[in-house]
Write a protein that holds these residues in place. Sequence first.
Motif, PDB file in Angstrom:
ATOM      1  N   LEU A 188     -30.849  32.721  18.485  1.00  0.00           N
ATOM      2  CA  LEU A 188     -30.530  32.805  19.900  1.00  0.00           C
ATOM      3  C   LEU A 188     -29.454  31.792  20.269  1.00  0.00           C
ATOM      4  O   LEU A 188     -29.518  30.631  19.863  1.00  0.00           O
ATOM      5  CB  LEU A 188     -31.791  32.561  20.734  1.00  0.00           C
ATOM      6  CG  LEU A 188     -31.644  32.680  22.253  1.00  0.00           C
ATOM      7  CD1 LEU A 188     -31.295  34.111  22.639  1.00  0.00           C
ATOM      8  CD2 LEU A 188     -32.940  32.239  22.946  1.00  0.00           C
ATOM      9  N   ASP A 189     -28.454  32.238  21.046  1.00  0.00           N
ATOM     10  CA  ASP A 189     -27.371  31.382  21.533  1.00  0.00           C
ATOM     11  C   ASP A 189     -26.592  30.718  20.399  1.00  0.00           C
ATOM     12  O   ASP A 189     -26.170  29.554  20.516  1.00  0.00           O
ATOM     13  CB  ASP A 189     -27.917  30.295  22.474  1.00  0.00           C
ATOM     14  CG  ASP A 189     -28.541  30.885  23.723  1.00  0.00           C
ATOM     15  OD1 ASP A 189     -28.051  31.925  24.199  1.00  0.00           O
ATOM     16  OD2 ASP A 189     -29.528  30.304  24.229  1.00  0.00           O
ATOM     17  N   GLU A 193     -21.739  33.869  17.954  1.00  0.00           N
ATOM     18  CA  GLU A 193     -22.179  35.178  18.456  1.00  0.00           C
ATOM     19  C   GLU A 193     -20.998  36.102  18.769  1.00  0.00           C
ATOM     20  O   GLU A 193     -20.988  37.275  18.389  1.00  0.00           O
ATOM     21  CB  GLU A 193     -23.037  34.969  19.706  1.00  0.00           C
ATOM     22  CG  GLU A 193     -23.546  36.230  20.341  1.00  0.00           C
ATOM     23  CD  GLU A 193     -24.437  35.929  21.536  1.00  0.00           C
ATOM     24  OE1 GLU A 193     -24.498  36.776  22.449  1.00  0.00           O
ATOM     25  OE2 GLU A 193     -25.080  34.856  21.553  1.00  0.00           O
ATOM     26  N   ASP A 194     -19.981  35.575  19.461  1.00  0.00           N
ATOM     27  CA  ASP A 194     -18.829  36.399  19.818  1.00  0.00           C
ATOM     28  C   ASP A 194     -18.065  36.844  18.570  1.00  0.00           C
ATOM     29  O   ASP A 194     -17.551  37.966  18.520  1.00  0.00           O
ATOM     30  CB  ASP A 194     -17.890  35.642  20.761  1.00  0.00           C
ATOM     31  CG  ASP A 194     -18.508  35.439  22.143  1.00  0.00           C
ATOM     32  OD1 ASP A 194     -19.428  36.207  22.496  1.00  0.00           O
ATOM     33  OD2 ASP A 194     -18.078  34.516  22.858  1.00  0.00           O
ATOM     34  N   SER A 195     -17.986  35.968  17.589  1.00  0.00           N
ATOM     35  CA  SER A 195     -17.314  36.320  16.341  1.00  0.00           C
ATOM     36  C   SER A 195     -18.040  37.466  15.646  1.00  0.00           C
ATOM     37  O   SER A 195     -17.423  38.399  15.127  1.00  0.00           O
ATOM     38  CB  SER A 195     -17.247  35.100  15.421  1.00  0.00           C
ATOM     39  OG  SER A 195     -16.683  35.441  14.163  1.00  0.00           O
ATOM     40  N   LEU A 196     -19.359  37.414  15.645  1.00  0.00           N
ATOM     41  CA  LEU A 196     -20.154  38.490  15.050  1.00  0.00           C
ATOM     42  C   LEU A 196     -19.882  39.813  15.745  1.00  0.00           C
ATOM     43  O   LEU A 196     -19.649  40.835  15.095  1.00  0.00           O
ATOM     44  CB  LEU A 196     -21.642  38.146  15.144  1.00  0.00           C
ATOM     45  CG  LEU A 196     -22.622  39.273  14.765  1.00  0.00           C
ATOM     46  CD1 LEU A 196     -22.577  39.543  13.269  1.00  0.00           C
ATOM     47  CD2 LEU A 196     -24.036  38.935  15.215  1.00  0.00           C
ATOM     48  N   ARG A 197     -19.870  39.792  17.075  1.00  0.00           N
ATOM     49  CA  ARG A 197     -19.673  41.030  17.832  1.00  0.00           C
ATOM     50  C   ARG A 197     -18.252  41.571  17.707  1.00  0.00           C
ATOM     51  O   ARG A 197     -18.008  42.747  17.954  1.00  0.00           O
ATOM     52  CB  ARG A 197     -20.016  40.796  19.299  1.00  0.00           C
ATOM     53  CG  ARG A 197     -21.528  40.631  19.542  1.00  0.00           C
ATOM     54  CD  ARG A 197     -21.892  40.968  20.966  1.00  0.00           C
ATOM     55  NE  ARG A 197     -23.332  40.950  21.159  1.00  0.00           N
ATOM     56  CZ  ARG A 197     -23.995  39.983  21.777  1.00  0.00           C
ATOM     57  NH1 ARG A 197     -23.342  38.925  22.256  1.00  0.00           N
ATOM     58  NH2 ARG A 197     -25.306  40.048  21.926  1.00  0.00           N
ATOM     59  N   SER A 198     -17.311  40.722  17.315  1.00  0.00           N
ATOM     60  CA  SER A 198     -15.953  41.218  17.087  1.00  0.00           C
ATOM     61  C   SER A 198     -15.892  42.110  15.847  1.00  0.00           C
ATOM     62  O   SER A 198     -15.007  42.939  15.713  1.00  0.00           O
ATOM     63  CB  SER A 198     -14.972  40.046  16.938  1.00  0.00           C
ATOM     64  OG  SER A 198     -15.182  39.355  15.711  1.00  0.00           O
ATOM     65  N   ARG A 199     -16.849  41.903  14.942  1.00  0.00           N
ATOM     66  CA  ARG A 199     -16.925  42.730  13.735  1.00  0.00           C
ATOM     67  C   ARG A 199     -17.920  43.875  13.885  1.00  0.00           C
ATOM     68  O   ARG A 199     -17.741  44.944  13.289  1.00  0.00           O
ATOM     69  CB  ARG A 199     -17.321  41.859  12.529  1.00  0.00           C
ATOM     70  CG  ARG A 199     -16.228  40.938  12.052  1.00  0.00           C
ATOM     71  CD  ARG A 199     -16.666  40.097  10.860  1.00  0.00           C
ATOM     72  NE  ARG A 199     -17.634  39.056  11.232  1.00  0.00           N
ATOM     73  CZ  ARG A 199     -17.291  37.915  11.807  1.00  0.00           C
ATOM     74  NH1 ARG A 199     -16.014  37.655  12.076  1.00  0.00           N
ATOM     75  NH2 ARG A 199     -18.211  37.011  12.118  1.00  0.00           N
ATOM     76  N   TYR A 200     -18.972  43.651  14.672  1.00  0.00           N
ATOM     77  CA  TYR A 200     -20.021  44.663  14.870  1.00  0.00           C
ATOM     78  C   TYR A 200     -20.256  44.816  16.369  1.00  0.00           C
ATOM     79  O   TYR A 200     -20.993  44.028  16.981  1.00  0.00           O
ATOM     80  CB  TYR A 200     -21.319  44.242  14.169  1.00  0.00           C
ATOM     81  CG  TYR A 200     -21.163  43.947  12.701  1.00  0.00           C
ATOM     82  CD1 TYR A 200     -21.201  44.968  11.751  1.00  0.00           C
ATOM     83  CD2 TYR A 200     -20.976  42.633  12.251  1.00  0.00           C
ATOM     84  CE1 TYR A 200     -21.061  44.694  10.398  1.00  0.00           C
ATOM     85  CE2 TYR A 200     -20.836  42.354  10.903  1.00  0.00           C
ATOM     86  CZ  TYR A 200     -20.873  43.392   9.981  1.00  0.00           C
ATOM     87  OH  TYR A 200     -20.725  43.108   8.635  1.00  0.00           O
TER      88      TYR A 200
END
Length: 244
Positions: A188-189, A193-200
Amino acid sequence: MSLWQKHAIFEKNSIILLIGIVIVIAIGGLVEAVPLFYLKSTIEEVEGIRPQTPLELAGFNIYVREGCYNCHSQQIRTLRDEVERYGPYSLAAESMYDHPFQWGSKRTGPDLARVGGKYSDEWHRDHLRDPKSVVPGSVMPRYGFLEETDLDFRYIADDMRVLRATGVPYTEEMITRAQADLTTQATLDDPDEDSLRSRYANANVRNFGGKPGRITEADALIAYLQQLGTHVDFKLYDNKANIR
């Protein structure tokens, strides 16, 4: 020679009849198979479909290991009662990156194709720990050991590399960052996190298993379940057309 006499040749000679059957089946097979060789793809591309994250992939592996497909399908058919019960019918593209696919062959429990986001993580933990506590009458075995078992993800990058060889579009960056991304999604937090969502895109990021500081097999399985059926925005598709 009459038509009846010609037909009698097939009836009285089993070898000729057998050859005729083989010829008819061969023609039928060619009619069905040949057009497929001229199609670029038999799966329609659908916006939103992405490969599983490392954590979701680990959960997929656990789902297969525990034989969940023996009682739960992931294929909603184009029948009105199924669509009304489970949600929009399944698209082929939704399972294009699943190896092996999890369509299933029977349903002792409900179909799971649209289970993502339907229940809370706590509900899933209770369900795995004691199915009857949330679904009275359930015959599902208990899987409480999953939340007590630390996830072994040493080889998750190797799993992704093998899947890439089958056509799953994992990039070298995704594979290189596999273990780091898995840890990020289960925390959590997390600052990455943003880097992960840039790929997925739209990946769920939180502690799924309810044990902060630990990444358990329950984290992986729940992360996998919580994304099922969430990749496609069905508001953009007329999924009710041609329902029988």
